[in-house]
Design a protein around this motif. Structure first.
Motif, short mmCIF file in Angstrom:
data_model
loop_
_atom_site.label_atom_id
_atom_site.label_comp_id
_atom_site.label_asym_id
_atom_site.label_seq_id
_atom_site.Cartn_x
_atom_site.Cartn_y
_atom_site.Cartn_z
N SER A 107 0.79 -1.17 0.01
CA SER A 107 0.14 -0.16 0.01
C SER A 107 0.94 1.15 -0.04
O SER A 107 2.03 1.19 0.23
CB SER A 107 -0.93 -0.10 1.21
OG SER A 107 -0.02 0.29 2.30
N GLU A 108 0.53 2.39 -0.38
CA GLU A 108 1.16 3.71 -0.34
C GLU A 108 1.64 4.18 1.09
O GLU A 108 2.71 4.44 1.32
CB GLU A 108 0.13 4.69 -0.89
CG GLU A 108 -0.28 4.82 -2.21
CD GLU A 108 -0.84 5.85 -2.65
OE1 GLU A 108 -0.99 6.83 -1.99
OE2 GLU A 108 -1.33 5.91 -3.84
N ALA A 109 0.81 3.57 2.14
CA ALA A 109 1.24 3.86 3.54
C ALA A 109 2.23 2.93 3.91
O ALA A 109 3.11 3.58 4.40
CB ALA A 109 -0.07 3.58 4.44
N LEU A 110 2.48 1.78 3.44
CA LEU A 110 3.52 0.71 3.88
C LEU A 110 4.93 1.15 3.04
O LEU A 110 5.77 1.55 3.63
CB LEU A 110 3.13 -0.57 3.33
CG LEU A 110 4.37 -1.43 3.54
CD1 LEU A 110 4.65 -1.54 4.99
CD2 LEU A 110 4.15 -2.84 2.90
N ALA A 112 5.54 4.43 2.09
CA ALA A 112 5.86 5.69 2.64
C ALA A 112 6.71 5.17 4.13
O ALA A 112 7.61 5.88 4.48
CB ALA A 112 4.70 6.56 3.10
N LEU A 113 5.98 4.24 4.86
CA LEU A 113 6.58 3.94 6.17
C LEU A 113 8.03 3.33 6.20
O LEU A 113 8.96 3.86 6.42
CB LEU A 113 5.84 3.12 6.99
CG LEU A 113 6.30 2.47 8.10
CD1 LEU A 113 6.54 3.45 9.42
CD2 LEU A 113 5.39 1.28 8.59
N VAL A 149 0.64 -2.07 7.92
CA VAL A 149 -0.31 -0.80 7.84
C VAL A 149 -1.27 -1.00 6.91
O VAL A 149 -1.48 -0.59 5.76
CB VAL A 149 0.40 0.52 7.63
CG1 VAL A 149 1.06 0.86 8.79
CG2 VAL A 149 1.61 0.48 6.50
N ARG A 209 5.84 6.14 16.41
CA ARG A 209 4.97 6.61 15.34
C ARG A 209 3.46 6.61 15.49
O ARG A 209 2.88 5.57 14.89
CB ARG A 209 5.60 5.95 13.89
CG ARG A 209 7.06 6.08 13.65
CD ARG A 209 7.38 5.41 12.15
NE ARG A 209 6.99 6.28 11.21
CZ ARG A 209 7.56 7.46 10.91
NH1 ARG A 209 8.53 7.91 11.68
NH2 ARG A 209 6.97 8.12 9.88
N TYR A 212 0.43 6.36 12.49
CA TYR A 212 -0.18 5.00 11.88
C TYR A 212 -1.12 4.31 12.65
O TYR A 212 -1.44 3.06 12.21
CB TYR A 212 1.01 4.21 11.44
CG TYR A 212 2.00 4.60 10.61
CD1 TYR A 212 1.52 4.55 9.10
CD2 TYR A 212 3.14 5.45 10.80
CE1 TYR A 212 2.48 4.91 8.04
CE2 TYR A 212 3.88 6.00 9.76
CZ TYR A 212 3.61 5.87 8.51
OH TYR A 212 4.44 6.12 7.49
#
Length: 213
Positions: A107-110, A112-113, A149, A209, A212
């Motif tokens: 995913s985009e969130a992963l 980015a993380l 995430v 963090r 998230y």
């Protein structure tokens, strides 16, 4: 009682009365199974008062079982062909850690993380795997962390969390504490992270963090 994706879906009031239950996933990693690789697992966890105390992760295609007894702090790898058993432990976090990521659920969130993680940990390496093996790799000392995430259900991680804890590691909700199981309102997990060294640099970084959560 048994809570499973393939079993009866008991209502919240019924499950709220359970002091203990089994959480079972007879096939975790459906895409891996369909693709005929060896990364699908069978997962059985004993849950007592909302937390895993015993976990068994079977890897049928590899002829292996991983067992975690949390109260005894004993995690084992068992060879099904010979019956031989050896203890496994998480490793201290190195300067250039290894991070597990999902092969089938990016995913985009992963992204980015992991990008942020690579910026703060030069030399960090990334490995992909399917199913609950991502957590098992931490327990056997082959990697150092696994951030998730994306959506998971209780039966996806309960058994493997027990193995990680028995091997000396930790699983935590982003911005919060331990993962709760047999929740009366939902079987979905919040976003979480796992690390082999609870007070290591990578665990402290992930624990700081809350964005998230």
């Amino acid at each position: 009682p048994v809570l499973s994706e393939e079993g009866d879906q008991f209502d919240g009031p019924t499950r709220a009365g359970w002091e203990a239950c089994w959480i079972v996933d007879p096939l975790d990693g459906t895409r891996e199974f369909v693709n005929r690789n060896d990364e699908f697992t069978v997962n059985v966890a004993l849950i007592e008062k909302g937390r895993p105390t015993l976990g068994v992760v079977g890897v049928p295609a590899r002829g292996q079982i991983y067992l975690g007894r949390v109260a005894d702090a004993i995690a084992e790898e068992i060879d099904l062909a010979t019956g031989a058993s050896k203890q496994i432990r998480c490793r201290p976090c190195p300067e250039a850690p290894m991070v597990m990521a999902s092969r089938s659920h990016r995913s985009e969130a992963l992204e980015a993380l992991i990008g942020d993680m690579k910026a703060d940990f030069p030399g960090l390496e990334e490995r992909e795997a399917g199913s609950s093996l991502k957590l098992v790799e931490i327990a056997r000392g082959a990697c150092d962390a696994y951030p998730r995430v994306g959506p998971t259900s209780e039966w996806d991680i309960a058994a493997a969390e027990a193995v990680v804890m028995a091997a000396g590691g930790v699983v935590r909700v982003f911005g919060s504490g331990p993962v709760a199981y047999n929740k009366p309102d939902t079987v979905l997990n919040p976003f979480f992270w796992a690390a082999g060294e609870p007070e290591g640099a990578l665990a402290l970084w992930l624990g700081a963090r809350p964005g998230y959560a």
